[in-house]
Motif scaffolding. Structure first.
Motif, PDB file in Angstrom:
ATOM      1  N   LEU A  60      57.033   5.939 -96.104  1.00 51.29           N
ATOM      2  CA  LEU A  60      56.903   4.783 -95.215  1.00 51.29           C
ATOM      3  C   LEU A  60      55.610   4.004 -95.492  1.00 51.29           C
ATOM      4  O   LEU A  60      55.614   2.771 -95.488  1.00 51.29           O
ATOM      5  CB  LEU A  60      56.957   5.222 -93.755  1.00 51.29           C
ATOM      6  N   ALA A  61      54.522   4.729 -95.740  1.00 48.79           N
ATOM      7  CA  ALA A  61      53.263   4.060 -96.058  1.00 48.79           C
ATOM      8  C   ALA A  61      53.373   3.298 -97.369  1.00 48.79           C
ATOM      9  O   ALA A  61      52.872   2.173 -97.478  1.00 48.79           O
ATOM     10  CB  ALA A  61      52.137   5.089 -96.133  1.00 48.79           C
ATOM     11  N   PHE A  62      54.042   3.879 -98.355  1.00 50.83           N
ATOM     12  CA  PHE A  62      54.226   3.197 -99.637  1.00 50.83           C
ATOM     13  C   PHE A  62      55.064   1.941 -99.461  1.00 50.83           C
ATOM     14  O   PHE A  62      54.729   0.890 -99.996  1.00 50.83           O
ATOM     15  CB  PHE A  62      54.887   4.140-100.642  1.00 50.83           C
ATOM     16  N   ARG A  63      56.153   2.011 -98.714  1.00 53.28           N
ATOM     17  CA  ARG A  63      56.999   0.828 -98.476  1.00 53.28           C
ATOM     18  C   ARG A  63      56.225  -0.250 -97.728  1.00 53.28           C
ATOM     19  O   ARG A  63      56.360  -1.437 -98.015  1.00 53.28           O
ATOM     20  CB  ARG A  63      58.263   1.221 -97.691  1.00 53.28           C
ATOM     21  N   TRP A  64      55.420   0.154 -96.743  1.00 53.66           N
ATOM     22  CA  TRP A  64      54.623  -0.812 -95.994  1.00 53.66           C
ATOM     23  C   TRP A  64      53.617  -1.477 -96.927  1.00 53.66           C
ATOM     24  O   TRP A  64      53.423  -2.687 -96.877  1.00 53.66           O
ATOM     25  CB  TRP A  64      53.913  -0.097 -94.848  1.00 53.66           C
ATOM     26  N   TRP A  65      52.976  -0.689 -97.781  1.00 57.40           N
ATOM     27  CA  TRP A  65      52.007  -1.230 -98.727  1.00 57.40           C
ATOM     28  C   TRP A  65      52.667  -2.201 -99.692  1.00 57.40           C
ATOM     29  O   TRP A  65      52.131  -3.264 -99.967  1.00 57.40           O
ATOM     30  CB  TRP A  65      51.350  -0.072 -99.473  1.00 57.40           C
ATOM     31  N   GLN A  66      53.871  -1.856-100.180  1.00 58.77           N
ATOM     32  CA  GLN A  66      54.598  -2.727-101.103  1.00 58.77           C
ATOM     33  C   GLN A  66      54.984  -4.043-100.423  1.00 58.77           C
ATOM     34  O   GLN A  66      54.877  -5.100-101.025  1.00 58.77           O
ATOM     35  CB  GLN A  66      55.872  -2.032-101.625  1.00 58.77           C
ATOM     36  N   SER A  67      55.431  -3.978 -99.171  1.00 56.37           N
ATOM     37  CA  SER A  67      55.842  -5.200 -98.482  1.00 56.37           C
ATOM     38  C   SER A  67      54.638  -6.106 -98.186  1.00 56.37           C
ATOM     39  O   SER A  67      54.755  -7.325 -98.262  1.00 56.37           O
ATOM     40  CB  SER A  67      56.599  -4.869 -97.204  1.00 56.37           C
ATOM     41  N   ASN A  68      53.504  -5.525 -97.869  1.00 55.85           N
ATOM     42  CA  ASN A  68      52.303  -6.330 -97.608  1.00 55.85           C
ATOM     43  C   ASN A  68      51.717  -6.881 -98.905  1.00 55.85           C
ATOM     44  O   ASN A  68      51.097  -7.939 -98.889  1.00 55.85           O
ATOM     45  CB  ASN A  68      51.243  -5.519 -96.867  1.00 55.85           C
ATOM     46  N   LYS A  69      51.901  -6.187 -99.987  1.00 55.15           N
ATOM     47  CA  LYS A  69      51.382  -6.634-101.274  1.00 55.15           C
ATOM     48  C   LYS A  69      52.147  -7.868-101.768  1.00 55.15           C
ATOM     49  O   LYS A  69      51.567  -8.764-102.349  1.00 55.15           O
ATOM     50  CB  LYS A  69      51.528  -5.498-102.278  1.00 55.15           C
ATOM     51  N   GLN A  70      53.443  -7.925-101.491  1.00 56.60           N
ATOM     52  CA  GLN A  70      54.282  -9.036-101.941  1.00 56.60           C
ATOM     53  C   GLN A  70      54.090 -10.271-101.075  1.00 56.60           C
ATOM     54  O   GLN A  70      54.322 -11.382-101.530  1.00 56.60           O
ATOM     55  CB  GLN A  70      55.752  -8.630-101.945  1.00 56.60           C
ATOM     56  N   ALA A  71      53.709 -10.094 -99.845  1.00 58.83           N
ATOM     57  CA  ALA A  71      53.572 -11.231 -98.922  1.00 58.83           C
ATOM     58  C   ALA A  71      52.380 -12.095 -99.162  1.00 58.83           C
ATOM     59  O   ALA A  71      51.567 -12.017 -99.924  1.00 58.83           O
ATOM     60  CB  ALA A  71      53.512 -10.731 -97.475  1.00 58.83           C
TER      61      ALA A  71
END
Length: 71
Positions: A60-71
């Motif tokens: 979940l932390a990795f997915r959150w990090w990936q989504s914030n990185k793309q935004a």
């Protein structure tokens, strides 16, 4: 920065890997009474039970990090 985190985490895991004990005081006393073989099995069981929630949190932390990185 990413390399530094990976190197630090790898070094940390290698240094404590042999000394990792996942037993509370009650489990330790029970394991001492069982003997060495069952005590190792008990410790491995405790570690296996700890891996699942940690893996979920990590995912979940990795997915959150990936989504914030793309935004």
């Amino acid at each position: 920065m990413k390399k530094l985190c990976v190197i630090t985490l790898t070094g940390w895991l290698l240094t404590i890997g042999n000394q990792l004990m996942a037993q509370c005081s009650l489990c330790t006393k029970t394991a001492q009474q069982l003997g060495e073989g069952p005590a190792k099995g008990l410790n491995n069981g405790i570690l296996m039970l700890a891996v699942t929630p940690l893996a979920i949190i990590g995912f979940l932390a990795f997915r959150w990090w990936q989504s914030n990185k793309q935004a």
